[in-house]
Scaffold this motif. Structure first.
Motif, PDB file in Angstrom:
ATOM      1  N   ASP A  11       0.673  -1.238  -0.059  1.00 21.46           N
ATOM      2  CA  ASP A  11       0.107   0.110  -0.005  1.00 21.46           C
ATOM      3  C   ASP A  11       0.794   1.430   0.182  1.00 21.46           C
ATOM      4  O   ASP A  11       0.349   2.461  -0.087  1.00 21.46           O
ATOM      5  N   THR A  12       2.179   0.907  -0.209  1.00 21.18           N
ATOM      6  CA  THR A  12       3.094   2.369  -0.220  1.00 21.18           C
ATOM      7  C   THR A  12       2.998   2.809  -1.643  1.00 21.18           C
ATOM      8  O   THR A  12       3.101   1.932  -2.724  1.00 21.18           O
ATOM      9  N   PHE A  13       2.540   3.957  -1.985  1.00 23.07           N
ATOM     10  CA  PHE A  13       2.448   4.538  -3.268  1.00 23.07           C
ATOM     11  C   PHE A  13       0.985   4.174  -3.632  1.00 23.07           C
ATOM     12  O   PHE A  13       0.903   3.981  -4.934  1.00 23.07           O
ATOM     13  N   LYS A  14       0.011   3.789  -3.018  1.00 26.08           N
ATOM     14  CA  LYS A  14      -1.197   3.193  -3.239  1.00 26.08           C
ATOM     15  C   LYS A  14      -1.960   3.877  -4.241  1.00 26.08           C
ATOM     16  O   LYS A  14      -2.318   3.403  -5.399  1.00 26.08           O
ATOM     17  N   THR A  15      -2.123   5.156  -4.166  1.00 30.71           N
ATOM     18  CA  THR A  15      -2.831   6.270  -5.264  1.00 30.71           C
ATOM     19  C   THR A  15      -2.071   6.061  -6.559  1.00 30.71           C
ATOM     20  O   THR A  15      -2.685   6.000  -7.707  1.00 30.71           O
ATOM     21  N   LEU A  16      -0.769   6.237  -6.460  1.00 28.56           N
ATOM     22  CA  LEU A  16       0.161   6.160  -7.521  1.00 28.56           C
ATOM     23  C   LEU A  16      -0.170   5.159  -8.382  1.00 28.56           C
ATOM     24  O   LEU A  16      -0.338   4.913  -9.546  1.00 28.56           O
ATOM     25  N   HIS A  17      -0.191   3.886  -7.538  1.00 27.92           N
ATOM     26  CA  HIS A  17      -0.281   2.508  -8.374  1.00 27.92           C
ATOM     27  C   HIS A  17      -1.654   2.492  -9.065  1.00 27.92           C
ATOM     28  O   HIS A  17      -1.863   2.005 -10.156  1.00 27.92           O
ATOM     29  N   LYS A  18      -2.709   2.967  -8.353  1.00 26.06           N
ATOM     30  CA  LYS A  18      -4.080   2.734  -8.890  1.00 26.06           C
ATOM     31  C   LYS A  18      -4.329   3.736 -10.020  1.00 26.06           C
ATOM     32  O   LYS A  18      -4.848   3.366 -11.053  1.00 26.06           O
ATOM     33  N   THR A  19      -3.674   4.931 -10.041  1.00 24.71           N
ATOM     34  CA  THR A  19      -4.026   5.984 -11.122  1.00 24.71           C
ATOM     35  C   THR A  19      -3.199   5.240 -12.275  1.00 24.71           C
ATOM     36  O   THR A  19      -3.753   5.288 -13.391  1.00 24.71           O
ATOM     37  N   ALA A  20      -1.884   4.798 -12.060  1.00 26.88           N
ATOM     38  CA  ALA A  20      -1.108   3.988 -13.243  1.00 26.88           C
ATOM     39  C   ALA A  20      -1.504   2.620 -13.635  1.00 26.88           C
ATOM     40  O   ALA A  20      -1.184   2.176 -14.734  1.00 26.88           O
ATOM     41  N   ASN A  21      -2.474   1.944 -12.954  1.00 29.02           N
ATOM     42  CA  ASN A  21      -2.971   0.883 -13.134  1.00 29.02           C
ATOM     43  C   ASN A  21      -1.906  -0.352 -13.125  1.00 29.02           C
ATOM     44  O   ASN A  21      -1.925  -0.980 -13.900  1.00 29.02           O
ATOM     45  N   ILE A  22      -1.058  -0.055 -12.232  1.00 29.42           N
ATOM     46  CA  ILE A  22       0.151  -1.028 -11.959  1.00 29.42           C
ATOM     47  C   ILE A  22       0.094  -1.611 -10.529  1.00 29.42           C
ATOM     48  O   ILE A  22      -0.525  -1.017  -9.698  1.00 29.42           O
ATOM     49  N   THR A  23       0.521  -2.909 -10.433  1.00 26.89           N
ATOM     50  CA  THR A  23       0.445  -3.443  -9.210  1.00 26.89           C
ATOM     51  C   THR A  23       1.915  -3.343  -8.373  1.00 26.89           C
ATOM     52  O   THR A  23       3.124  -3.304  -9.119  1.00 26.89           O
ATOM     53  N   SER A  24       1.837  -3.187  -7.110  1.00 23.14           N
ATOM     54  CA  SER A  24       2.917  -2.767  -6.397  1.00 23.14           C
ATOM     55  C   SER A  24       4.041  -3.956  -6.370  1.00 23.14           C
ATOM     56  O   SER A  24       3.412  -5.108  -6.530  1.00 23.14           O
ATOM     57  N   PRO A  25       5.264  -3.877  -6.680  1.00 21.42           N
ATOM     58  CA  PRO A  25       6.330  -4.958  -6.481  1.00 21.42           C
ATOM     59  C   PRO A  25       6.490  -5.431  -5.026  1.00 21.42           C
ATOM     60  O   PRO A  25       7.089  -6.333  -5.022  1.00 21.42           O
ATOM     61  N   LEU A  26       5.883  -4.864  -4.006  1.00 18.85           N
ATOM     62  CA  LEU A  26       6.130  -5.175  -2.686  1.00 18.85           C
ATOM     63  C   LEU A  26       4.959  -6.102  -2.155  1.00 18.85           C
ATOM     64  O   LEU A  26       3.909  -5.815  -2.415  1.00 18.85           O
ATOM     65  N   PRO A  27       5.289  -6.817  -1.437  1.00 15.86           N
ATOM     66  CA  PRO A  27       4.429  -7.629  -0.619  1.00 15.86           C
ATOM     67  C   PRO A  27       3.252  -7.030   0.178  1.00 15.86           C
ATOM     68  O   PRO A  27       3.427  -5.854   0.770  1.00 15.86           O
ATOM     69  N   SER A  28       2.013  -7.334   0.267  1.00 16.28           N
ATOM     70  CA  SER A  28       0.867  -6.923   0.861  1.00 16.28           C
ATOM     71  C   SER A  28       1.137  -7.124   2.570  1.00 16.28           C
ATOM     72  O   SER A  28       2.113  -8.222   2.630  1.00 16.28           O
ATOM     73  N   LYS A  29       0.496  -6.233   3.310  1.00 19.50           N
ATOM     74  CA  LYS A  29       0.612  -6.581   4.770  1.00 19.50           C
ATOM     75  C   LYS A  29       0.183  -8.024   5.239  1.00 19.50           C
ATOM     76  O   LYS A  29       0.882  -8.525   6.046  1.00 19.50           O
ATOM     77  N   GLU A  30      -0.895  -8.353   4.386  1.00 18.24           N
ATOM     78  CA  GLU A  30      -1.372  -9.795   4.695  1.00 18.24           C
ATOM     79  C   GLU A  30      -0.269 -10.840   4.573  1.00 18.24           C
ATOM     80  O   GLU A  30      -0.137 -11.695   5.191  1.00 18.24           O
ATOM     81  N   GLN A  31       0.305 -10.700   2.989  1.00 18.59           N
ATOM     82  CA  GLN A  31       1.279 -11.879   2.762  1.00 18.59           C
ATOM     83  C   GLN A  31       2.620 -11.727   3.896  1.00 18.59           C
ATOM     84  O   GLN A  31       3.087 -12.752   4.249  1.00 18.59           O
ATOM     85  N   ILE A  32       2.980 -10.338   4.321  1.00 18.64           N
ATOM     86  CA  ILE A  32       3.956 -10.364   5.152  1.00 18.64           C
ATOM     87  C   ILE A  32       3.552 -10.923   6.584  1.00 18.64           C
ATOM     88  O   ILE A  32       4.302 -11.912   7.270  1.00 18.64           O
ATOM     89  N   LEU A  33       2.481 -10.692   6.942  1.00 19.56           N
ATOM     90  CA  LEU A  33       2.014 -11.104   8.336  1.00 19.56           C
ATOM     91  C   LEU A  33       1.832 -12.569   8.306  1.00 19.56           C
ATOM     92  O   LEU A  33       2.159 -13.287   9.076  1.00 19.56           O
ATOM     93  N   GLN A  34       1.274 -13.211   7.136  1.00 16.84           N
ATOM     94  CA  GLN A  34       1.185 -14.623   7.071  1.00 16.84           C
ATOM     95  C   GLN A  34       2.419 -15.543   7.167  1.00 16.84           C
ATOM     96  O   GLN A  34       2.455 -16.446   7.632  1.00 16.84           O
TER      97      GLN A  34
END
Ligand SMILES: C[S@@+](CC[C@H](N)C(=O)[O-])C[C@H]1O[C@@H](n2cnc3c(N)ncnc32)[C@H](O)[C@@H]1O
Length: 228
Positions: free
Chosen positions: A138-161
């Motif tokens: 969710d870092t750079f969330k709006t930027l990724h959404k506006t550019a329609n790209i997927t973040s290269p970083l893991p989600s908080k759920e993936q990290i916690l899991q």
């Protein structure tokens, strides 16, 4: 899990490109249960963590795979730096020779190729406690959404899991926002701050379009703190 929102006005100087990482490093140190004497820092960079340690230490070992970062890291009788990739299992054979009070990592582990394998490797080491600050998808969330790209970083759920498979820990989620005078300044920040891992996820055309269409004057960052 509590969520804090923090706003920071972007300062127009080079030293402030790591303004968020500096805040993250300070917050990470505030999660420690005691003042450790033997510390491992994974992805130590230029030494944001060691520079903030105000107590006597026996041994601080910083690991990073960017030689130019390591050159800038403080060194001394008790501060050692080694060149190493925390995704490389070979590194852990070397690290197994040491005993640590704390394993720390600030703003680095999000770049692991496989965070689950990484945690399994860390768990093999001789240590008492740990504290990690990891940027999430969710870092750079709006930027990724506006550019329609997927973040290269893991989600908080993936990290916690992944972390739950290997450790007992507390967690804390913190949002930061950094405001900019204009989008040009914002893209300069993204390029120079290192938060994007210096990976060019946008091409020139995409950047130009985003500069016109980006709907807000800030960037968002989300960091998950995991600590024993
Ligand atoms: C954003 S900087 C953070 C540096 C420092 N920990 C801080 O808090 O300012 C991320 C650091 O992680 C390092 N890094 C990224 N992937 C790595 C890997 N696989 N092995 C070792 N270091 C890595 C980078 O070279 C960089 O110095």
């Amino acid at each position: 899990m509590s969520i804090d929102l923090e706003f920071s006005k972007f300062a127009h100087t080079y030293e402030h490109y790591d303004i968020i990482q500096e805040k993250v490093a300070l917050k990470l140190l505030s999660c420690l249960k005691y003042r450790p004497k033997r510390i491992l820092d994974l992805g130590c960079g230029r030494g944001a963590l060691v520079k903030k340690i105000s107590w006597d230490i026996e041994h601080f070992l910083g690991v990073d795979f960017a030689k130019r970062m390591l050159e800038l890291h403080p060194k001394g009788k008790r501060i050692e730096c080694i060149y190493g990739d925390f995704d490389n299992p070979g590194l852990y054979e070397e690290l197994l020779l040491y005993d640590f009070d704390y394993i720390l990592s600030a703003s680095a582990l999000q770049w692991s190729r496989d965070i689950d394998i990484l945690f399994a490797q860390i768990k093999r080491l001789n240590f008492q406690d740990f504290a990690f600050a990891i940027f999430t998808a969710d870092t750079f969330k709006t930027l990724h959404k506006t550019a329609n790209i997927t973040s290269p970083l893991p989600s908080k759920e993936q990290i916690l899991q992944a972390a739950q498979k290997h450790f007992h820990f507390n967690s804390y989620l913190q949002d930061y926002k950094l405001e900019f005078a204009d989008t040009l300044e914002m893209f300069r920040y993204i390029k120079r701050s290192g938060v994007s891992g210096n990976r060019n996820i946008l091409n020139y055309k995409q950047i130009k379009r985003l500069m016109c269409e980006y709907p807000v004057d800030f960037l968002e960052f989300e960091v998950i703190f995991l600590y024993s």
